[in-house]
Design a protein around this motif. Sequence first.
Motif, PDB file in Angstrom:
ATOM      1  N   THR C 174       0.871  -1.174   0.000  1.00 31.65           N
ATOM      2  CA  THR C 174       0.000   0.000   0.000  1.00 31.65           C
ATOM      3  C   THR C 174       0.908   1.224   0.000  1.00 31.65           C
ATOM      4  O   THR C 174       1.765   1.350   0.888  1.00 31.65           O
ATOM      5  CB  THR C 174      -0.901   0.020   1.250  1.00 31.65           C
ATOM      6  OG1 THR C 174      -1.714  -1.155   1.230  1.00 31.65           O
ATOM      7  CG2 THR C 174      -1.788   1.252   1.280  1.00 31.65           C
ATOM      8  N   ILE C 176       1.675   5.457  -0.061  1.00 27.13           N
ATOM      9  CA  ILE C 176       1.185   6.802   0.250  1.00 27.13           C
ATOM     10  C   ILE C 176       2.244   7.733  -0.329  1.00 27.13           C
ATOM     11  O   ILE C 176       3.298   7.934   0.263  1.00 27.13           O
ATOM     12  CB  ILE C 176       1.005   7.013   1.769  1.00 27.13           C
ATOM     13  CG1 ILE C 176       0.338   5.791   2.434  1.00 27.13           C
ATOM     14  CG2 ILE C 176       0.194   8.272   2.047  1.00 27.13           C
ATOM     15  CD1 ILE C 176       0.142   5.931   3.952  1.00 27.13           C
ATOM     16  N   HIS C 237      -1.632   5.599  -3.667  1.00 28.63           N
ATOM     17  CA  HIS C 237      -2.343   6.829  -3.301  1.00 28.63           C
ATOM     18  C   HIS C 237      -1.391   8.007  -3.309  1.00 28.63           C
ATOM     19  O   HIS C 237      -0.191   7.840  -3.109  1.00 28.63           O
ATOM     20  CB  HIS C 237      -2.889   6.729  -1.874  1.00 28.63           C
ATOM     21  CG  HIS C 237      -3.681   5.515  -1.615  1.00 28.63           C
ATOM     22  ND1 HIS C 237      -3.109   4.336  -1.202  1.00 28.63           N
ATOM     23  CD2 HIS C 237      -5.010   5.282  -1.721  1.00 28.63           C
ATOM     24  CE1 HIS C 237      -4.064   3.421  -1.065  1.00 28.63           C
ATOM     25  NE2 HIS C 237      -5.210   3.972  -1.377  1.00 28.63           N
ATOM     26  N   TYR C 246       6.031   6.658   0.521  1.00 23.55           N
ATOM     27  CA  TYR C 246       5.997   5.810   1.710  1.00 23.55           C
ATOM     28  C   TYR C 246       5.218   4.548   1.354  1.00 23.55           C
ATOM     29  O   TYR C 246       4.115   4.653   0.820  1.00 23.55           O
ATOM     30  CB  TYR C 246       5.303   6.627   2.797  1.00 23.55           C
ATOM     31  CG  TYR C 246       5.169   5.994   4.156  1.00 23.55           C
ATOM     32  CD1 TYR C 246       6.058   6.336   5.179  1.00 23.55           C
ATOM     33  CD2 TYR C 246       4.143   5.112   4.450  1.00 23.55           C
ATOM     34  CE1 TYR C 246       5.911   5.797   6.456  1.00 23.55           C
ATOM     35  CE2 TYR C 246       4.000   4.569   5.719  1.00 23.55           C
ATOM     36  CZ  TYR C 246       4.889   4.912   6.717  1.00 23.55           C
ATOM     37  OH  TYR C 246       4.756   4.402   7.983  1.00 23.55           O
ATOM     38  N   VAL C 248       3.948   0.593   2.532  1.00 25.21           N
ATOM     39  CA  VAL C 248       3.782  -0.470   3.522  1.00 25.21           C
ATOM     40  C   VAL C 248       3.651  -1.783   2.770  1.00 25.21           C
ATOM     41  O   VAL C 248       2.803  -1.896   1.885  1.00 25.21           O
ATOM     42  CB  VAL C 248       2.506  -0.247   4.358  1.00 25.21           C
ATOM     43  CG1 VAL C 248       2.336  -1.367   5.381  1.00 25.21           C
ATOM     44  CG2 VAL C 248       2.526   1.126   5.025  1.00 25.21           C
ATOM     45  N   PRO C 295      10.091   5.002   9.497  1.00 28.03           N
ATOM     46  CA  PRO C 295      10.449   6.302   8.952  1.00 28.03           C
ATOM     47  C   PRO C 295       9.251   7.262   8.926  1.00 28.03           C
ATOM     48  O   PRO C 295       8.114   6.854   8.896  1.00 28.03           O
ATOM     49  CB  PRO C 295      10.891   5.961   7.522  1.00 28.03           C
ATOM     50  CG  PRO C 295      10.130   4.728   7.182  1.00 28.03           C
ATOM     51  CD  PRO C 295      10.041   3.962   8.465  1.00 28.03           C
ATOM     52  N   GLN C 296       9.590   8.552   8.946  1.00 29.14           N
ATOM     53  CA  GLN C 296       8.607   9.599   8.695  1.00 29.14           C
ATOM     54  C   GLN C 296       9.071  10.377   7.469  1.00 29.14           C
ATOM     55  O   GLN C 296      10.258  10.698   7.341  1.00 29.14           O
ATOM     56  CB  GLN C 296       8.473  10.530   9.898  1.00 29.14           C
ATOM     57  CG  GLN C 296       7.613   9.946  11.016  1.00 29.14           C
ATOM     58  CD  GLN C 296       7.392  10.908  12.176  1.00 29.14           C
ATOM     59  OE1 GLN C 296       7.264  12.119  11.975  1.00 29.14           O
ATOM     60  NE2 GLN C 296       7.358  10.376  13.365  1.00 29.14           N
ATOM     61  N   VAL C 297       8.121  10.709   6.626  1.00 28.76           N
ATOM     62  CA  VAL C 297       8.447  11.344   5.348  1.00 28.76           C
ATOM     63  C   VAL C 297       9.273  12.611   5.547  1.00 28.76           C
ATOM     64  O   VAL C 297      10.317  12.796   4.913  1.00 28.76           O
ATOM     65  CB  VAL C 297       7.143  11.673   4.585  1.00 28.76           C
ATOM     66  CG1 VAL C 297       7.431  12.521   3.356  1.00 28.76           C
ATOM     67  CG2 VAL C 297       6.445  10.380   4.183  1.00 28.76           C
ATOM     68  N   ARG C 301      13.241  11.311   4.438  1.00 30.53           N
ATOM     69  CA  ARG C 301      13.364  11.183   2.973  1.00 30.53           C
ATOM     70  C   ARG C 301      14.740  11.597   2.472  1.00 30.53           C
ATOM     71  O   ARG C 301      15.145  11.216   1.390  1.00 30.53           O
ATOM     72  CB  ARG C 301      12.263  11.982   2.267  1.00 30.53           C
ATOM     73  CG  ARG C 301      12.265  13.445   2.567  1.00 30.53           C
ATOM     74  CD  ARG C 301      10.991  14.140   2.033  1.00 30.53           C
ATOM     75  NE  ARG C 301      10.825  15.429   2.704  1.00 30.53           N
ATOM     76  CZ  ARG C 301       9.717  16.159   2.678  1.00 30.53           C
ATOM     77  NH1 ARG C 301       8.664  15.752   2.019  1.00 30.53           N
ATOM     78  NH2 ARG C 301       9.658  17.298   3.318  1.00 30.53           N
ATOM     79  N   VAL C 327       8.005  -1.267   6.177  1.00 32.65           N
ATOM     80  CA  VAL C 327       7.676   0.029   5.594  1.00 32.65           C
ATOM     81  C   VAL C 327       8.932   0.549   4.913  1.00 32.65           C
ATOM     82  O   VAL C 327      10.025   0.456   5.478  1.00 32.65           O
ATOM     83  CB  VAL C 327       7.215   1.016   6.689  1.00 32.65           C
ATOM     84  CG1 VAL C 327       7.231   2.445   6.183  1.00 32.65           C
ATOM     85  CG2 VAL C 327       5.828   0.643   7.191  1.00 32.65           C
TER      86      VAL C 327
ATOM     87  N   ASN D 195       3.927  15.460   6.006  1.00 32.94           N
ATOM     88  CA  ASN D 195       4.395  14.273   6.736  1.00 32.94           C
ATOM     89  C   ASN D 195       3.294  13.221   6.834  1.00 32.94           C
ATOM     90  O   ASN D 195       2.124  13.496   6.570  1.00 32.94           O
ATOM     91  CB  ASN D 195       4.851  14.671   8.150  1.00 32.94           C
ATOM     92  CG  ASN D 195       5.804  13.667   8.788  1.00 32.94           C
ATOM     93  OD1 ASN D 195       6.399  12.829   8.096  1.00 32.94           O
ATOM     94  ND2 ASN D 195       5.943  13.715  10.098  1.00 32.94           N
ATOM     95  N   ILE D 196       3.721  12.016   7.185  1.00 32.12           N
ATOM     96  CA  ILE D 196       2.822  10.910   7.530  1.00 32.12           C
ATOM     97  C   ILE D 196       3.246  10.471   8.918  1.00 32.12           C
ATOM     98  O   ILE D 196       4.431  10.238   9.146  1.00 32.12           O
ATOM     99  CB  ILE D 196       2.999   9.727   6.546  1.00 32.12           C
ATOM    100  CG1 ILE D 196       2.633  10.145   5.116  1.00 32.12           C
ATOM    101  CG2 ILE D 196       2.198   8.517   6.994  1.00 32.12           C
ATOM    102  CD1 ILE D 196       3.103   9.144   4.053  1.00 32.12           C
ATOM    103  N   PRO D 198       3.307   7.691  11.648  1.00 34.72           N
ATOM    104  CA  PRO D 198       2.988   6.309  12.019  1.00 34.72           C
ATOM    105  C   PRO D 198       2.467   6.294  13.458  1.00 34.72           C
ATOM    106  O   PRO D 198       3.026   6.976  14.327  1.00 34.72           O
ATOM    107  CB  PRO D 198       4.349   5.590  11.939  1.00 34.72           C
ATOM    108  CG  PRO D 198       5.276   6.533  11.217  1.00 34.72           C
ATOM    109  CD  PRO D 198       4.754   7.902  11.484  1.00 34.72           C
ATOM    110  N   TYR D 250      -5.785  -6.314   2.565  1.00 34.60           N
ATOM    111  CA  TYR D 250      -5.607  -7.488   1.722  1.00 34.60           C
ATOM    112  C   TYR D 250      -6.135  -8.658   2.532  1.00 34.60           C
ATOM    113  O   TYR D 250      -5.611  -8.944   3.617  1.00 34.60           O
ATOM    114  CB  TYR D 250      -4.136  -7.682   1.371  1.00 34.60           C
ATOM    115  CG  TYR D 250      -3.614  -6.606   0.434  1.00 34.60           C
ATOM    116  CD1 TYR D 250      -3.889  -6.644  -0.926  1.00 34.60           C
ATOM    117  CD2 TYR D 250      -2.855  -5.542   0.913  1.00 34.60           C
ATOM    118  CE1 TYR D 250      -3.422  -5.665  -1.797  1.00 34.60           C
ATOM    119  CE2 TYR D 250      -2.381  -4.554   0.051  1.00 34.60           C
ATOM    120  CZ  TYR D 250      -2.666  -4.620  -1.299  1.00 34.60           C
ATOM    121  OH  TYR D 250      -2.199  -3.641  -2.151  1.00 34.60           O
TER     122      TYR D 250
END
Lengths: 355, 355, 355, 355
Positions: C174, C176, C237, C246, C248, C295-297, C301, C327, D195-196, D198, D250
């Motif tokens: 998945t 993002i 997405h 990102y 998963v 990790p966080q974007v 990155r 991830v 950001n994302i 987690p 899934y």
Amino acid sequence: MKRILKAAILGATGLVGIEYARMLSEHPYIKPAYLAGKNSVGRPYGEIVRWQTVGQVPKEVRDMEVKPTDPKLMDDVDIIFSPLPQGAAGPVEEQFAKLGFPVISNSPDHRFDPDVPLLIPEVNPHTVSLIDEQKKRRDWKGFIVTTPLCTAQGAAIPLSPIYMNFKMNGAYITTIQSLSGAGYPGIPSLDIVDNILPLGDAYDAKTIKEVTRILGEVKRNIGEPSMQEVSLAATTHRIATIHGHYEVSYVTFKEDTEVSKVREVLDNFRGEPQDLKLPTAPEKPIITMNEDNRPQVYFDRWAGNPPGMSIVVGRLKQINNRTIRMVSLIHNTIRGAAGGGILSAELLKEKGYIE
Amino acid sequence: MKRILKAAILGATGLVGIEYARMLSEHPYIKPAYLAGKNSVGRPYGEIVRWQTVGQVPKEVRDMEVKPTDPKLMDDVDIIFSPLPQGAAGPVEEQFAKLGFPVISNSPDHRFDPDVPLLIPEVNPHTVSLIDEQKKRRDWKGFIVTTPLCTAQGAAIPLSPIYMNFKMNGAYITTIQSLSGAGYPGIPSLDIVDNILPLGDAYDAKTIKEVTRILGEVKRNIGEPSMQEVSLAATTHRIATIHGHYEVSYVTFKEDTEVSKVREVLDNFRGEPQDLKLPTAPEKPIITMNEDNRPQVYFDRWAGNPPGMSIVVGRLKQINNRTIRMVSLIHNTIRGAAGGGILSAELLKEKGYIE
Amino acid sequence: MKRILKAAILGATGLVGIEYARMLSEHPYIKPAYLAGKNSVGRPYGEIVRWQTVGQVPKEVRDMEVKPTDPKLMDDVDIIFSPLPQGAAGPVEEQFAKLGFPVISNSPDHRFDPDVPLLIPEVNPHTVSLIDEQKKRRDWKGFIVTTPLCTAQGAAIPLSPIYMNFKMNGAYITTIQSLSGAGYPGIPSLDIVDNILPLGDAYDAKTIKEVTRILGEVKRNIGEPSMQEVSLAATTHRIATIHGHYEVSYVTFKEDTEVSKVREVLDNFRGEPQDLKLPTAPEKPIITMNEDNRPQVYFDRWAGNPPGMSIVVGRLKQINNRTIRMVSLIHNTIRGAAGGGILSAELLKEKGYIE
Amino acid sequence: MKRILKAAILGATGLVGIEYARMLSEHPYIKPAYLAGKNSVGRPYGEIVRWQTVGQVPKEVRDMEVKPTDPKLMDDVDIIFSPLPQGAAGPVEEQFAKLGFPVISNSPDHRFDPDVPLLIPEVNPHTVSLIDEQKKRRDWKGFIVTTPLCTAQGAAIPLSPIYMNFKMNGAYITTIQSLSGAGYPGIPSLDIVDNILPLGDAYDAKTIKEVTRILGEVKRNIGEPSMQEVSLAATTHRIATIHGHYEVSYVTFKEDTEVSKVREVLDNFRGEPQDLKLPTAPEKPIITMNEDNRPQVYFDRWAGNPPGMSIVVGRLKQINNRTIRMVSLIHNTIRGAAGGGILSAELLKEKGYIE
Ligand SMILES: NC(=O)c1ccc[n+]([C@@H]2O[C@H](COP(=O)([O-])OP(=O)(O)OC[C@H]3O[C@@H](n4cnc5c(N)ncnc54)[C@H](OP(=O)(O)O)[C@@H]3O)[C@@H](O)[C@H]2O)c1
Ligand SMILES: NC(=O)c1ccc[n+]([C@@H]2O[C@H](COP(=O)([O-])OP(=O)(O)OC[C@H]3O[C@@H](n4cnc5c(N)ncnc54)[C@H](OP(=O)(O)O)[C@@H]3O)[C@@H](O)[C@H]2O)c1
Ligand SMILES: NC(=O)c1ccc[n+]([C@@H]2O[C@H](COP(=O)([O-])OP(=O)(O)OC[C@H]3O[C@@H](n4cnc5c(N)ncnc54)[C@H](OP(=O)(O)O)[C@@H]3O)[C@@H](O)[C@H]2O)c1
Ligand SMILES: NC(=O)c1ccc[n+]([C@@H]2O[C@H](COP(=O)([O-])OP(=O)(O)OC[C@H]3O[C@@H](n4cnc5c(N)ncnc54)[C@H](OP(=O)(O)O)[C@@H]3O)[C@@H](O)[C@H]2O)c1
């Protein structure tokens, strides 16, 4: 060659602290030697810090352990940078100054002490002489120098040469500020997504109060001049930008004033840091832009060299004979805080207040 | 009981079009009867539309097929709402007006035709009499009425009672506008995340031009009055809010003017729509707020009843004897477009221009 | 010492083009010598470019004029980097290759030509031998090498050592992804504020198609292997992050597989670029993190050195005996495009395909 | 006609509390009669509340004073809705239940008490019989019923009919959740812009724990069934959406399973609330969509009637013979909290537990 100065960064894990850590890691003669924190004490800096800026944690500081804010542990430190939160900062800074440390503070606690400089090195460098009075009056071996509120600097830096050179009447300011200006955790996300957050009367007022004092000092006065002749107003907001305060000013004059002359004055503005070629002094404290869609926060907040040390001014326009419009953009944690603090230290060293 | 009027919505799938569809689905006597589009022709409205507003697509319009913008198919239509894009709108609107349709346009194409009203029903209702001239001069059976730019309305609605009641000198406006004001697709996302997008000289200028005309008409003048006596300026921006234009105005006066009096005038402002109890007229066209962190876009853009029809004014403050500060918030696609259009239709019906 | 190679950057003003310009400005032996564009032709690069990355436009390229995409003007150019849009890229790249230029393409147009490498230097370096076949078959003096879709690389780089070392059964992915992955203007802002944009079946499918081919080549195969034995799925997405994809992944195996072993393999993963000490090769192609919120974007990155060249893998967890969760985060315009392209050029030079 | 039930909303000013206030203001037989808070006690609800939802504060509650969370003041209250924060909720809810009130809690504190239902009315309505045991064992006149974590509901509601009808083996879930799920102030803005975030191991684990229990109960079991046979995993994140949790699953099966059959089962899913025509029951608890770019958070979170009560499922796809992909979207504060709570109350009334 200059002696290496060892610096302590209080609040080193904060949003301003990280810019100190980043900039001092590359500084020619001030080295980050002591990183102080509160909740992060005992942890390796590189592990605990939220690095909300460019690049990665520099190797110079990555493995340093965060230590307590305790002067007893800082024997060999030459200079204290203090981006501590309001309230916490005041007593700590006094304690250090009393013990003989030069303290450069970004916090508001001592900004309006009558014997404490509120220093923008290009604008009111002569106010450093307050230090002599401060040391005498308080019987301190060290001293405190403060840097102004980031928002106030964003307006005061370009208004200073204007006020100096033209018969300014007032300025009506509207700010659109970034999240990092509120520290971390700062603004709740639900206040800012699909929203504009007005910062309210108190924030408006303190912005004006600081700009007023700085403008009062531009013409070589010291202390908090009355400035009744100038009418200032600010309406302050935060939105979901990360760094960079954007400020729209309508500046009015007592006589007809041409925008082209104002632009010239802004372009040519230089101060002591430029004359002295201080390492953190940008070549141009103010960079003007002509495009009618600039400055933009994302693209222009890093302007200047060192990046973030120049204020970008754009959208200069003659509104009527006695009114011009101007937009300014300041990197709040750099020029508005850490960079301004380092530049202040360099000036103080040059003037013999730090040895 | 009023006869039911059948309405065509041109550009029905656009950001303004959807508010027409939503509001007319609940209207007491104007019904959405024809939904016109361009790329979406032939598709069921509920399937193709991007419903960038509250709620879900109303059942009244959900299953209607989007049709071409063709007057021949609209025989039984009584009124045309035209939120078409600039450029596309002009010729289409003329065609409909020539054929006898009353056309209410939200587009800029005919806003400055000297015989076309630029109508805010509470502010310049007397300008509807331009229609008579328009029909005669052009030998049309129908006519065109326009609504002003959303940004201009956000300033002009509160400035109108101020200009009417006080010796206003000028207004220095800074806007922070939403994405929906640019239509869809509108602003690229990379222009707006972590950024502020200046809208530039042309957008600033058209805002001022429209506010100037409207203020000129407030004192019962018609056409585009000179207004040299008032100095207006606007600096316009877009940020990542979805709906709602937020505008900070510093308003200056020729004589001392008390903010409490200004507030009173704003609070008491009513117009013909309120007197006539038009169904889409909000009880108060202007709602004032006292909290120093309001209005906020997310919470206040839906103010009034019907929601989004009231302008919210806050942050009223005396800056100096002759200057006050005011913030206004307008829902750009409702009061600033579809809602304003429907209210205009109601006024025109009441005055006999639509039967 | 290496001979200096002169590089042309096609699409130099694009989101990938700017990373080429930035990275090559600091490259030891590849210099940006020709910046090509389309709408920006004739303008100084530093003025026209949207610098949607760190720092400011480097002085090496700031004053260069943007030129047309015309091989006749590039006589002295040694290597072509081609981050052109899909559709535009294909014929242009063929034209250059035919004329004898080595072309490194980031566009999808030739990715599935059976004689064109789809190259990740650490993963399938042996596929560069396809170049010989390509030149012979097409009777070209130059050649085309492509880099995979950024999204595919984000999955394929960590899956490669896993597939190599364990009996992998499948991966359920998945993603993002960030806005910059769609180029500029890319995604309309109204699609992304307060929203998640599914990229749809076609995007899901091309991701899987590329990952499948790359995994097929991991075990020294060449061309597009069947890979029927591995079941891959992706749901893709975009959200309102600027850079960084990102992803998963739930990875399933044909036999019991311990997450600690998987982590070890990822940590120890090195490829030819590391062995050859290529200048753009990060020390570790994959950096693993242990914190359960990384990790966080925003923070990760830029990982690796050069920044953005390492993939960060975290959240490794044993789901059941035969399933692990992982991830991964890839900087889409750097490792996923420009950085991958430069690393490819370095490998090709080392292997004698570029002189 | 039903007797009017008077409801107290504890935590009425919170993000879940406002949805209770909004939905109960329009409820046919449950009226908001008492609004309890903590910091906002003594203030008019309409003034103090952050109305982070559609519309404006309903007139039914606007002028009510926020009161303390004190059972002694609630003599005439028939039902307690308790969206209190974790930790604060537990003891308060026990106190009310002991005194004889029916308590519907959205908080986690009692969710895993073995005699407390974790109720989704369409999924495990038979678990309300735990109330009898609860009252007896604890010697209470009232009782506590809980609703599950919003994230768990987003997965469990569509997985329930799948688990009931097919030989499900496991589900690998990735969530992209909204800010409102964390309450207010919740997530710092600097954690979420560009950001994302987690949510970490603990959040992943509690999601799985709740889904597991619910699925265990689907086949008419009661209590916390073992469910060893099903392998669940969740990777949870927050991004800068305001409302709506989006979940990619899934789903694997022990035998070949066709996606068309799965879709049919989801489409036809109904439960007791639909049979009983409870006022807050959506016609379809699950709405499936076919477009490959839907559901989208902004457009689909309000699906169903009452708005926000239906889960939207889309992107159904056959991955391999024994795996399907599915995306679900739940309005976290409505179906995932307040709406689920009201529907639970309606079911309890119908079954005689509330009179
Ligand atoms: N942000 C700006 O743009 C800006 C601009 C100009 C001036 N300022 C001023 O700079 C100061 C710092 O702002 P910021 O944004 O960096 O704040 P911040 O991100 O909240 O950081 C605060 C720092 O102070 C430390 N700290 C907190 N309480 C402390 C205490 N009682 N004793 C010792 N250390 C303590 C924290 O350490 P731990 O993390 O270890 O707890 C952290 O390092 C404030 O006074 C602010 O007004 C900020
Ligand atoms: N957005 C605002 O806040 C606002 C406020 C005040 C005034 N306005 C004015 O209102 C108008 C519409 O703005 P908007 O934001 O709603 O725009 P939008 O979202 O871009 O919608 C445009 C609409 O026009 C249709 N359309 C486009 N080209 C057409 C053509 N050549 N012939 C017939 N129909 C055509 C489109 O149909 P398809 O989708 O079927 O192609 C769509 O329904 C503009 O003139 C704008 O200046 C907007
Ligand atoms: N963005 C990513 O993360 C990423 C990752 C991997 C691969 N890619 C691939 O890299 C390519 C470029 O992506 P991007 O994001 O950089 O796109 P972009 O931002 O849209 O840039 C496109 C560039 O191509 C130029 N251009 C457009 N049409 C042209 C034509 N017909 N002839 C010559 N030049 C033309 C433009 O020049 P002007 O500005 O002068 O008009 C601009 O420099 C695409 O194929 C994309 O699939 C992108
Ligand atoms: N948000 C969601 O999507 C969601 C979904 C499912 C379940 N839940 C659960 O629902 C509960 C509430 O969540 P929320 O998001 O609505 O939280 P919130 O926005 O933080 O609201 C908390 C509410 O509780 C009140 N409160 C706080 N401490 C209290 C105390 N000690 N005694 C009495 N009242 C107190 C507050 O009143 P004052 O404002 O007056 O201080 C406020 O009304 C939590 O247990 C959460 O886990 C939330």
